[in-house]
Design a protein around this motif. Structure first.
Motif, PDB file in Angstrom:
ATOM      1  N   LEU A  62       0.817  -1.215   0.000  1.00 47.05           N
ATOM      2  CA  LEU A  62       0.000   0.000   0.000  1.00 47.05           C
ATOM      3  C   LEU A  62       0.852   1.268   0.000  1.00 47.05           C
ATOM      4  N   ASN A  63       1.834   1.337   0.895  1.00 50.43           N
ATOM      5  CA  ASN A  63       2.629   2.562   1.014  1.00 50.43           C
ATOM      6  C   ASN A  63       3.351   2.892  -0.290  1.00 50.43           C
ATOM      7  N   TYR A  64       3.906   1.885  -0.925  1.00 53.98           N
ATOM      8  CA  TYR A  64       4.620   2.111  -2.182  1.00 53.98           C
ATOM      9  C   TYR A  64       3.651   2.563  -3.275  1.00 53.98           C
ATOM     10  N   ALA A  65       2.490   1.928  -3.340  1.00 54.19           N
ATOM     11  CA  ALA A  65       1.495   2.280  -4.360  1.00 54.19           C
ATOM     12  C   ALA A  65       1.015   3.722  -4.182  1.00 54.19           C
ATOM     13  N   VAL A  66       0.761   4.102  -2.923  1.00 54.49           N
ATOM     14  CA  VAL A  66       0.288   5.462  -2.653  1.00 54.49           C
ATOM     15  C   VAL A  66       1.365   6.491  -3.003  1.00 54.49           C
ATOM     16  N   GLU A  67       2.604   6.219  -2.638  1.00 54.42           N
ATOM     17  CA  GLU A  67       3.691   7.141  -2.964  1.00 54.42           C
ATOM     18  C   GLU A  67       3.851   7.291  -4.471  1.00 54.42           C
ATOM     19  N   LYS A  68       3.705   6.191  -5.193  1.00 59.35           N
ATOM     20  CA  LYS A  68       3.760   6.256  -6.651  1.00 59.35           C
ATOM     21  C   LYS A  68       2.641   7.142  -7.194  1.00 59.35           C
ATOM     22  N   PHE A  69       1.468   7.008  -6.604  1.00 60.62           N
ATOM     23  CA  PHE A  69       0.338   7.834  -7.045  1.00 60.62           C
ATOM     24  C   PHE A  69       0.631   9.306  -6.826  1.00 60.62           C
ATOM     25  N   TRP A  70       1.109   9.662  -5.620  1.00 56.75           N
ATOM     26  CA  TRP A  70       1.429  11.073  -5.344  1.00 56.75           C
ATOM     27  C   TRP A  70       2.459  11.596  -6.346  1.00 56.75           C
ATOM     28  N   THR A  71       3.464  10.786  -6.622  1.00 51.79           N
ATOM     29  CA  THR A  71       4.541  11.211  -7.525  1.00 51.79           C
ATOM     30  C   THR A  71       4.017  11.460  -8.932  1.00 51.79           C
ATOM     31  N   TYR A  72       3.304  10.493  -9.467  1.00 47.60           N
ATOM     32  CA  TYR A  72       2.832  10.614 -10.851  1.00 47.60           C
ATOM     33  C   TYR A  72       1.789  11.721 -11.003  1.00 47.60           C
ATOM     34  N   ALA A  73       0.930  11.871 -10.010  1.00 45.38           N
ATOM     35  CA  ALA A  73      -0.110  12.900 -10.097  1.00 45.38           C
ATOM     36  C   ALA A  73       0.471  14.299  -9.979  1.00 45.38           C
ATOM     37  N   SER A  74       1.630  14.417  -9.330  1.00 42.97           N
ATOM     38  CA  SER A  74       2.262  15.720  -9.133  1.00 42.97           C
ATOM     39  C   SER A  74       3.256  16.079 -10.231  1.00 42.97           C
ATOM     40  N   GLU A  75       3.604  15.102 -11.061  1.00 43.59           N
ATOM     41  CA  GLU A  75       4.633  15.330 -12.079  1.00 43.59           C
ATOM     42  C   GLU A  75       4.086  15.002 -13.467  1.00 43.59           C
ATOM     43  N   PRO A  76       3.367  15.958 -14.085  1.00 43.05           N
ATOM     44  CA  PRO A  76       2.777  15.684 -15.400  1.00 43.05           C
ATOM     45  C   PRO A  76       3.802  15.406 -16.500  1.00 43.05           C
ATOM     46  N   GLU A  77       5.040  15.817 -16.291  1.00 44.12           N
ATOM     47  CA  GLU A  77       6.067  15.595 -17.315  1.00 44.12           C
ATOM     48  C   GLU A  77       6.757  14.242 -17.171  1.00 44.12           C
ATOM     49  N   ASN A  78       6.440  13.518 -16.104  1.00 44.00           N
ATOM     50  CA  ASN A  78       7.054  12.212 -15.890  1.00 44.00           C
ATOM     51  C   ASN A  78       6.648  11.252 -16.999  1.00 44.00           C
ATOM     52  N   ASN A  79       7.612  10.554 -17.589  1.00 45.69           N
ATOM     53  CA  ASN A  79       7.331   9.650 -18.719  1.00 45.69           C
ATOM     54  C   ASN A  79       7.631   8.191 -18.408  1.00 45.69           C
TER      55      ASN A  79
END
Length: 487
Positions: A65-82
């Motif tokens: 859960l913790n890893y999945a949530v952190e991934k969500f925060w990261t991707y949602a905050s970084e629109p340029e992430n590819n």
């Protein structure tokens, strides 16, 4: 030649809105079952497997859960992430279908200011009121009142009318800060009487609680304003309401034609679209400055058994639904749960790193038991709203919910049964959390459809000077867009 050019420009703008709506709906339509699902039935209807793409499920199932949530925060905050990750693709695809400030009909406050100047308005300083309202409302009033006052001047209006103003916060700033004769109209007579008393108190303390803000610098106000410029009227507003008549009753001393700027700060449900209909059909209105909210209180054709909460309370009926407004979307339906989802804020969740409440998990697990043992039962969730906050675990929740609803299940079932239902709480909680976040990605997509439909309605009726304006910081005020139009 100029008429032909203006017509051509309007046609081009309508075409752009059509194209944007088509693109959004092509993406959204297959996901409407997800948007309209009930979290209560998460386990009983197997939402995780049925409503999410398999590749996305497989990706998330590999993570805790913790890893999945952190991934969500990261991707949602970084629109340029590819990153080539299914979670990133899901989030960014949803974000790419949100309404953004990058075209000629969805604009920023700075763009609106330029339009106001072109229409002949001067832009006065902001007025900051530090008392008698929450920090959120104070921010909204400070941000909006200056622009409403500018639009009032640009349209040569004689009065401003606030639809559904309730406590009259916005018009306090308009009258006392900008000297604009204003009328707050609401269906709650008691709220209006309290608001009128509050205005008198605010006027007495005006120079102590209000500041003029210029380029971030605050200074005291020296002007004395007349409280009598802000008046109140009790009425339930529909698309048939004659606003000039209400204004005439409230400002009888004004003997010329009324030119009304119609505004509203967070107009609930059908009041938003009805305000647009009034602006479109009544020539006494000169302009519109409307901030909508409470999309779940809109009515659509699919809501045959539902009533607008205010219509229900005040016995008003209308044959016109709140969505859609435009001819282009006539016959299209979003669904009530989708509209409810549209009122949620991914920006705020992202900013505060908010996870859903455990009540979602407990209620969904409770539904498994109810469906098995009382399949014909029709539970009323309203009675269970505060149960989860009093419980430390699912067993306590089940016992209390069973008692509140008088079902008699808790004492009949062995402890081992509860263990079977909640046999893997950590995994079940991870599913609930991630499903809720993934579904939340659609909120702004749905809101974009509602807003574009309203803008398109104005264009279809010939109002070329119509815009969606991103007015507020979405973290401070999640319903951050306004509809601005000039006759």
């Amino acid at each position: 030649m100029r008429v032909i050019y203006r017509f051509k420009a309007m046609e081009t703008s309508i075409t752009k809105i059509h194209q944007n709506l088509d693109r959004i709906l092509k993406y959204l339509n297959p996901l409407l079952p997800l948007a309209n699902c009930h979290m209560v039935e998460f386990f009983t209807d197997n939402h995780w497997d049925k409503l999410l793409p398999k590749n996305l499920i497989q990706t998330i199932d590999k993570w805790d859960l913790n890893y999945a949530v952190e991934k969500f925060w990261t991707y949602a905050s970084e629109p340029e992430n590819n990153d080539n990750c299914e979670l990133r693709k899901w989030i960014h695809k949803a974000q790419s279908h949100n309404l953004t400030v990058n075209n000629d009909y969805c604009i920023s406050v700075e763009d609106l200011e330029q339009h106001l100047k072109c229409w002949g308005a001067c832009l006065p300083p902001e007025i900051k009121i530090t008392e008698f309202m929450t920090s959120k409302k104070s921010y909204e009033v400070q941000r909006m009142s200056r622009l409403v006052a500018s639009l009032y001047n640009a349209t040569s209006s004689t009065h401003c009318m606030e639809a559904g103003g309730g406590r009259g916060h916005l018009l306090v700033a308009l009258t006392l800060g900008y000297n604009v004769p204003s009328l707050t109209v609401d269906c709650d007579d008691k709220a209006l009487k309290n608001a009128a008393q509050r205005v008198k108190i605010i006027q007495k303390q005006w120079r102590a609680i209000a500041k003029k803000v210029t380029n971030g610098n605050e200074e005291n106000l020296t002007e004395n304003r007349q409280c009598d410029m802000h008046r109140f009227a009790t009425a339930f507003i529909t698309n048939k309401t004659n606003v000039a008549n209400i204004m005439k009753d409230s400002f009888p001393e004004y003997e010329k034609d009324y030119k009304i700027l119609l505004t509203g700060l967070h107009t609930c449900g059908n009041l938003g679209p009805d305000s647009l209909r009034i602006f479109s059909s009544q020539t006494s209105t000169t302009g519109l400055f409307n901030v909508p909210c409470c999309y779940h209180l809109l009515t659509e054709k699919v809501d045959a058994d539902l009533f607008d909460v205010f219509q229900r309370d005040y016995g008003c009926e209308t044959s016109e639904h709140g969505f859609p407004l435009s001819e282009y979307l006539k016959g299209y339906n979003l669904g009530r749960n989708a509209r409810m989802l549209a009122a949620q804020s991914l920006d705020r969740v992202l900013h505060h790193r908010q996870l859903p409440n455990k009540s979602l998990l407990y209620r969904a697990l409770f539904q498994i038991i109810v469906k098995i043992h009382l399949p014909k039962s029709n539970l009323k969730d309203g009675k269970l709203k505060r149960v989860a906050s009093k419980c430390d675990n699912f067993t306590q929740y089940f016992k209390m919910a069973d008692n509140v609803l008088s079902l008699g299940l808790f004492d009949r079932l062995p402890d081992s049964y509860l263990t079977d239902v909640s046999n893997d709480l950590n995994y079940q909680w991870k599913q609930i959390v991630m499903f809720n976040l993934l579904r939340l990605c659609l909120a702004q997509v749905i809101e974009s459809v509602v807003l574009l439909d309203r803008l398109l309605y104005l264009f279809e009726n010939g109002y070329r000077k119509s815009y969606i304006v991103k007015l507020f910081d979405p973290v401070m005020s999640p319903r951050c867009h306004s509809i601005v139009a000039v006759r």
